[in-house]
Scaffold this motif. Structure first.
Motif, PDB file in Angstrom:
ATOM      1  N   SER A   2       0.832  -1.200   0.000  1.00  0.00           N
ATOM      2  CA  SER A   2       0.000   0.000   0.000  1.00  0.00           C
ATOM      3  C   SER A   2       0.876   1.263   0.000  1.00  0.00           C
ATOM      4  O   SER A   2       1.957   1.281   0.607  1.00  0.00           O
ATOM      5  CB  SER A   2      -0.893  -0.020   1.230  1.00  0.00           C
ATOM      6  OG  SER A   2      -1.341   1.267   1.503  1.00  0.00           O
ATOM      7  N   SER A   3       0.389   2.291  -0.675  1.00  0.00           N
ATOM      8  CA  SER A   3       1.150   3.549  -0.725  1.00  0.00           C
ATOM      9  C   SER A   3       1.319   4.139   0.679  1.00  0.00           C
ATOM     10  O   SER A   3       2.342   4.745   0.999  1.00  0.00           O
ATOM     11  CB  SER A   3       0.442   4.546  -1.636  1.00  0.00           C
ATOM     12  OG  SER A   3      -0.885   4.726  -1.196  1.00  0.00           O
ATOM     13  N   ASP A  49      -1.298   2.088  -8.237  1.00  0.00           N
ATOM     14  CA  ASP A  49      -2.439   1.310  -8.727  1.00  0.00           C
ATOM     15  C   ASP A  49      -2.221   0.756 -10.138  1.00  0.00           C
ATOM     16  O   ASP A  49      -3.168   0.576 -10.897  1.00  0.00           O
ATOM     17  CB  ASP A  49      -3.724   2.168  -8.686  1.00  0.00           C
ATOM     18  CG  ASP A  49      -4.943   1.326  -8.377  1.00  0.00           C
ATOM     19  OD1 ASP A  49      -4.769   0.160  -7.980  1.00  0.00           O
ATOM     20  OD2 ASP A  49      -6.063   1.823  -8.540  1.00  0.00           O
ATOM     21  N   VAL A  50      -0.953   0.552 -10.508  1.00  0.00           N
ATOM     22  CA  VAL A  50      -0.631  -0.049 -11.803  1.00  0.00           C
ATOM     23  C   VAL A  50       0.322  -1.208 -11.534  1.00  0.00           C
ATOM     24  O   VAL A  50       1.280  -1.050 -10.763  1.00  0.00           O
ATOM     25  CB  VAL A  50       0.053   0.985 -12.736  1.00  0.00           C
ATOM     26  CG1 VAL A  50       0.556   0.321 -14.007  1.00  0.00           C
ATOM     27  CG2 VAL A  50      -0.902   2.112 -13.076  1.00  0.00           C
ATOM     28  N   VAL A  51       0.068  -2.352 -12.159  1.00  0.00           N
ATOM     29  CA  VAL A  51       0.957  -3.502 -11.944  1.00  0.00           C
ATOM     30  C   VAL A  51       2.219  -3.300 -12.773  1.00  0.00           C
ATOM     31  O   VAL A  51       2.160  -3.063 -13.978  1.00  0.00           O
ATOM     32  CB  VAL A  51       0.257  -4.813 -12.357  1.00  0.00           C
ATOM     33  CG1 VAL A  51       1.194  -6.001 -12.137  1.00  0.00           C
ATOM     34  CG2 VAL A  51      -1.021  -4.996 -11.573  1.00  0.00           C
ATOM     35  N   LEU A  52       3.375  -3.329 -12.109  1.00  0.00           N
ATOM     36  CA  LEU A  52       4.657  -3.144 -12.795  1.00  0.00           C
ATOM     37  C   LEU A  52       5.380  -4.484 -12.825  1.00  0.00           C
ATOM     38  O   LEU A  52       5.451  -5.184 -11.813  1.00  0.00           O
ATOM     39  CB  LEU A  52       5.503  -2.113 -12.056  1.00  0.00           C
ATOM     40  CG  LEU A  52       4.929  -0.692 -12.010  1.00  0.00           C
ATOM     41  CD1 LEU A  52       5.693   0.158 -11.027  1.00  0.00           C
ATOM     42  CD2 LEU A  52       4.973  -0.064 -13.390  1.00  0.00           C
ATOM     43  N   THR A  53       5.911  -4.832 -13.982  1.00  0.00           N
ATOM     44  CA  THR A  53       6.616  -6.102 -14.107  1.00  0.00           C
ATOM     45  C   THR A  53       8.083  -5.842 -14.402  1.00  0.00           C
ATOM     46  O   THR A  53       8.420  -5.144 -15.363  1.00  0.00           O
ATOM     47  CB  THR A  53       5.995  -6.939 -15.239  1.00  0.00           C
ATOM     48  OG1 THR A  53       4.594  -6.991 -15.011  1.00  0.00           O
ATOM     49  CG2 THR A  53       6.555  -8.358 -15.248  1.00  0.00           C
ATOM     50  N   VAL A  54       8.934  -6.355 -13.530  1.00  0.00           N
ATOM     51  CA  VAL A  54      10.385  -6.239 -13.743  1.00  0.00           C
ATOM     52  C   VAL A  54      10.928  -7.663 -13.789  1.00  0.00           C
ATOM     53  O   VAL A  54      11.031  -8.326 -12.754  1.00  0.00           O
ATOM     54  CB  VAL A  54      11.056  -5.442 -12.605  1.00  0.00           C
ATOM     55  CG1 VAL A  54      12.547  -5.284 -12.869  1.00  0.00           C
ATOM     56  CG2 VAL A  54      10.398  -4.097 -12.426  1.00  0.00           C
ATOM     57  N   PRO A  56      11.012 -11.414 -13.778  1.00  0.00           N
ATOM     58  CA  PRO A  56      10.015 -12.377 -13.282  1.00  0.00           C
ATOM     59  C   PRO A  56       9.125 -11.799 -12.177  1.00  0.00           C
ATOM     60  O   PRO A  56       8.168 -12.429 -11.764  1.00  0.00           O
ATOM     61  CB  PRO A  56      10.888 -13.504 -12.717  1.00  0.00           C
ATOM     62  CG  PRO A  56      12.181 -12.849 -12.353  1.00  0.00           C
ATOM     63  CD  PRO A  56      12.377 -11.701 -13.268  1.00  0.00           C
ATOM     64  N   PHE A  57       9.473 -10.614 -11.696  1.00  0.00           N
ATOM     65  CA  PHE A  57       8.724 -10.046 -10.562  1.00  0.00           C
ATOM     66  C   PHE A  57       7.672  -9.043 -11.037  1.00  0.00           C
ATOM     67  O   PHE A  57       7.900  -8.302 -11.996  1.00  0.00           O
ATOM     68  CB  PHE A  57       9.670  -9.330  -9.592  1.00  0.00           C
ATOM     69  CG  PHE A  57      10.782 -10.213  -9.087  1.00  0.00           C
ATOM     70  CD1 PHE A  57      10.537 -11.178  -8.117  1.00  0.00           C
ATOM     71  CD2 PHE A  57      12.064 -10.082  -9.597  1.00  0.00           C
ATOM     72  CE1 PHE A  57      11.550 -11.995  -7.662  1.00  0.00           C
ATOM     73  CE2 PHE A  57      13.082 -10.895  -9.145  1.00  0.00           C
ATOM     74  CZ  PHE A  57      12.840 -11.862  -8.178  1.00  0.00           C
ATOM     75  N   SER A  58       6.564  -9.072 -10.373  1.00  0.00           N
ATOM     76  CA  SER A  58       5.576  -8.018 -10.636  1.00  0.00           C
ATOM     77  C   SER A  58       5.087  -7.471  -9.287  1.00  0.00           C
ATOM     78  O   SER A  58       4.945  -8.224  -8.325  1.00  0.00           O
ATOM     79  CB  SER A  58       4.396  -8.559 -11.439  1.00  0.00           C
ATOM     80  OG  SER A  58       3.716  -9.518 -10.677  1.00  0.00           O
ATOM     81  N   PHE A  59       4.903  -6.180  -9.244  1.00  0.00           N
ATOM     82  CA  PHE A  59       4.428  -5.581  -7.998  1.00  0.00           C
ATOM     83  C   PHE A  59       3.513  -4.394  -8.294  1.00  0.00           C
ATOM     84  O   PHE A  59       3.508  -3.856  -9.407  1.00  0.00           O
ATOM     85  CB  PHE A  59       5.588  -5.161  -7.086  1.00  0.00           C
ATOM     86  CG  PHE A  59       6.510  -4.156  -7.694  1.00  0.00           C
ATOM     87  CD1 PHE A  59       6.330  -2.807  -7.457  1.00  0.00           C
ATOM     88  CD2 PHE A  59       7.569  -4.548  -8.509  1.00  0.00           C
ATOM     89  CE1 PHE A  59       7.162  -1.874  -8.020  1.00  0.00           C
ATOM     90  CE2 PHE A  59       8.412  -3.614  -9.079  1.00  0.00           C
ATOM     91  CZ  PHE A  59       8.223  -2.276  -8.831  1.00  0.00           C
ATOM     92  N   GLU A  60       2.770  -4.034  -7.263  1.00  0.00           N
ATOM     93  CA  GLU A  60       1.786  -2.967  -7.442  1.00  0.00           C
ATOM     94  C   GLU A  60       1.701  -2.158  -6.151  1.00  0.00           C
ATOM     95  O   GLU A  60       1.739  -2.724  -5.052  1.00  0.00           O
ATOM     96  CB  GLU A  60       0.415  -3.593  -7.753  1.00  0.00           C
ATOM     97  CG  GLU A  60      -0.673  -2.574  -8.004  1.00  0.00           C
ATOM     98  CD  GLU A  60      -2.019  -3.220  -8.323  1.00  0.00           C
ATOM     99  OE1 GLU A  60      -2.074  -4.464  -8.378  1.00  0.00           O
ATOM    100  OE2 GLU A  60      -2.987  -2.467  -8.490  1.00  0.00           O
ATOM    101  N   ILE A  61       1.603  -0.849  -6.301  1.00  0.00           N
ATOM    102  CA  ILE A  61       1.401   0.008  -5.120  1.00  0.00           C
ATOM    103  C   ILE A  61      -0.085   0.344  -5.066  1.00  0.00           C
ATOM    104  O   ILE A  61      -0.612   1.018  -5.953  1.00  0.00           O
ATOM    105  CB  ILE A  61       2.248   1.294  -5.219  1.00  0.00           C
ATOM    106  CG1 ILE A  61       3.735   0.954  -5.376  1.00  0.00           C
ATOM    107  CG2 ILE A  61       2.046   2.166  -3.984  1.00  0.00           C
ATOM    108  CD1 ILE A  61       4.621   2.155  -5.643  1.00  0.00           C
TER     109      ILE A  61
END
Lengths: 480, 203
Positions: A2-3, A49-54, A56-61
């Motif tokens: 969470s932000s 609130d956007v899924v970021l993919t780096v 193999p990892f993906s994360f979202e704030i």
């Protein structure tokens, strides 16, 4: 993640944890500075609130964090402000190398900033004053360091800030009634008066400003600068939220006229007080009050113009305050009694700090080619079309602050040439503890950063103030 | 029904009188032990006024937070050497003056209470009167105090008065928690301000 965890809980917990670090080295400073830079970078670069993919990892704030049935929400529109807050917090932390405030400044200031961010993110926003006052309480150990007696200023400051809370919370309740029946003039008038009282206390507007000069005598100037930097800024942004949220406030010309009147009065009085003041830390206090006055005057232009001018005025004002606080902190190490009479030899021992101080005072006064000049020129141009009286009053306030700067120059500079008495030139012994700051690389870095920033803001304002519209976008109804 | 109403009115009046007595003790008594005892009683009476608006367990948060604040201040004073009260040096603190000033606050409250209650219907006359009384007495205390202990007691009184009024219009869990933290924070700040002169300076 969470932000709110990223920009509120994490820095807050880090600050609390560092309070228990006992060694007097620069580890907390390094950790906090890097953390704040990291948070600035994330706020600047990573969308919420956007899924970021780096790889193999993906994360979202995620934008919200729920607690006790309410939430802390920081969305994409808040990112520019978050970058700004944590960037300036980095500057405040780095400035401690020169200003040498009380040792707990670094962790406490971080806790304080996280509470200020919480104040801006709490939903419903009406609960913000409680977070602001909690931040104020956290600052108390810095304002009254261990081993020193609490002066009347600290207590008065605490009292005035806490008195603001009931006013604003009650206004929130009344405003729901105003929304339901906008034609009810009595209700509108009452809520307006309560709101005015609350913000007068929180922003230390005349006549509730008396704690500022009192604290200036009692506290370290760097701590005072930090307080006068963040408290009015966050409070004013919170105040604008009211205008963004409630249509009757946004559309009332009368309210904007009152804001203009209060802003002009604040500029005039603080400028004149700064001019007659002989204590440098109090000049800092009055310069901050003058900045608050300008922000109010800028906002009184109404609508999109008002919000843009508000943020355009804020950036150079913040940099000017930081510069002045660092310079005064450096001078405080050598002469804690800031009476102008005793600053005669200050230029000899700390020429760079004195240069920074003068740069800041003249920038805060709005002298051409320095930071505050371009947005103030824009403000004066707009005011001249409608409220000439406000422009004239504000100009007098600016000139008075500039006069205070000239007074400092005239007090300090002549002392550099030593008087001769009789046949023999009086030579003062050089004290090893008061050696010049010309040999201090940090002092050079400070002057370069502040000079580059203030001159850059003054000479290349379009470049430096390009981010203003994105800051203003956090108020979608005021700045569509 | 009529009897129940008159009993309720009588109870409200008794609570108001007790609140006034507690607040007057806070204002006049120079012994910190009596002052803190009066503060504890005041928080209990404020709790009684909040219970009609809030569930008991939520209202108890205010009582516990208030008592904890008092305990923090008490523990701090216990660890400090007895000091003469310095208020008398600066401001008029004769009993006659304080009683007259407090009576003035009570008069204003008795006059304004019913009017405010008829305007804000969620708040009962007892709550308005109790809340305004504590706000007024808190302001008086804050205005007449020049030392940290008295100033903080005044702030806590003022805030508990506000909480009585605000509880009637807002029953949010978050607000209850935040105001509880605020009370404790004020007590801790006050405690620090009292202790600061005897703490070891750090570089």
């Amino acid at each position: 993640m969470s932000s709110a965890i990223l920009w509120i809980v994490f820095p807050g917990m880090l600050g609390l944890g560092l309070l228990f670090y006992r060694r007097a080295d620069r580890f907390p400073l390094a950790v906090v500075a890097l953390t704040c830079l990291f948070l600035t970078w994330i706020a600047w670069q990573f969308p919420i609130d956007v899924v970021l993919t780096v790889g193999p990892f993906s994360f979202e704030i995620f934008p919200s964090l729920s607690f006790f049935g309410r939430s802390l929400t920081l969305s994409n529109v808040n990112r520019p402000l978050l970058s700004l807050v944590y960037f300036f917090q980095t500057l405040w932390v780095l400035g401690t190398v020169i200003a040498k405030p009380p040792r707990l400044f670094v962790p406490i200031s971080l806790v304080c900033v996280s509470l200020f961010v919480a104040a801006l993110s709490v939903d419903p926003f009406l609960y913000a004053p409680i977070f602001i006052v909690l931040a104020v309480l956290v600052l108390i150990p810095l304002l009254v360091p261990p081993g020193e007696s609490a002066g009347p200023g600290a207590l008065r400051f605490l009292i005035f800030q806490i008195i603001a809370v009931p006013f604003i919370l009650f206004t929130g309740w009344i405003l729901t009634g105003v929304e339901a029946s906008p034609g009810n003039l009595t209700l509108t008038l009452r809520s307006g008066l309560l709101l005015l009282m609350g913000f007068t206390f929180l922003l230390a507007l005349f006549p509730f400003h008396s704690w500022i000069p009192m604290l200036a005598r009692e506290s370290h100037p760097y701590v005072l600068g930090f307080l006068l930097f963040f408290l009015p800024t966050i409070t004013m942004i919170f105040a604008i939220s009211f205008f963004d949220r409630y249509a009757w406030l946004r559309e009332s010309e009368f309210i904007y006229q009152i804001v203009a009147l209060i802003g002009s009065l604040s500029i005039l009085l603080s400028g004149l007080w700064a001019f007659v003041e002989r204590h440098l830390a109090r000049v800092l206090g009055f310069a901050a009050m003058l900045g608050v006055g300008f922000s109010l005057l800028g906002f009184s232009l109404t609508g999109a113009d008002g919000v843009q001018i508000f943020f355009a005025l804020l950036l150079p004002q913040l940099l000017g305050l930081w510069t002045m606080a660092v310079a005064l902190g450096a001078l405080w190490r050598k002469e804690s009694e800031f009476n102008l009479k005793k600053l005669g030899n200050m230029f000899n021992s700390s020429p760079l700090a004195v240069c920074g101080l003068l740069l800041a005072v003249f920038s805060l006064a709005g002298i051409p080619s320095l930071g505050s000049f371009p947005p103030r020129l824009a403000l004066f141009t707009k005011l001249a079309a409608g409220s000439t009286w406000a422009a004239v009053v504000a100009l007098v306030g600016c000139l008075a602050l500039a006069g205070a700067g000239v007074k400092i120059v005239s007090t300090i500079l002549p002392k550099t040439g030593r008087k001769q008495s009789g046949w023999v030139e009086e030579v003062e012994p050089i004290d090893s503890e008061t050696k010049s700051d010309l040999s201090d690389p940090y002092a050079w870095m400070f002057v370069v950063i502040s000079g580059f920033g203030l001159l850059g803001l003054g000479l290349f304002s379009r470049l430096f103030l390009a981010g203003v519209p994105s800051l203003a976008a956090m108020f979608p109804l005021l700045f569509p | 029904m009529l009897l129940a109403d008159s009993m309720e009115g009588f109870l409200g009046f008794v609570i108001l009188l007790l609140l006034f007595a507690a607040a007057l003790t806070l204002l006049m008594n120079r012994d910190w032990r009596w002052t803190l005892a009066a503060l504890a009683i005041q928080y209990f009476l404020a709790f009684l006024l909040i219970t009609p608006s809030w569930p008991l367990e939520l209202a108890a948060v205010k009582l516990v937070a208030g008592w904890m604040a008092g305990a923090v201040l008490g523990l701090t004073r216990l660890n400090l050497a007895e000091q003469p009260d310095e208020d008398g040096k600066r401001l008029p603190t004769t009993p006659a003056f304080l009683i007259l000033a407090s009576a003035l606050v009570l008069l204003v409250v008795l006059g304004a209470g019913p009017a405010l209650s008829s305007w804000a219907r969620q708040i009962s006359v007892d709550q308005v009167s109790g809340g305004l009384l504590l706000v007024g007495m808190g302001l008086l205390q804050v205005g007449l105090s020049s030392n940290s202990f008295r100033g903080i007691i005044g702030l806590l009184t003022l805030l508990s008065g506000f909480e009585i009024l605000y509880a009637a219009v807002e029953a949010s869990l978050l607000v209850a928690a935040l105001l509880g933290i605020l009370n404790l924070g004020i007590a801790l700040a006050g405690s620090y301000l009292m202790l600061a002169p005897v703490l070891e300076p750090r570089e």
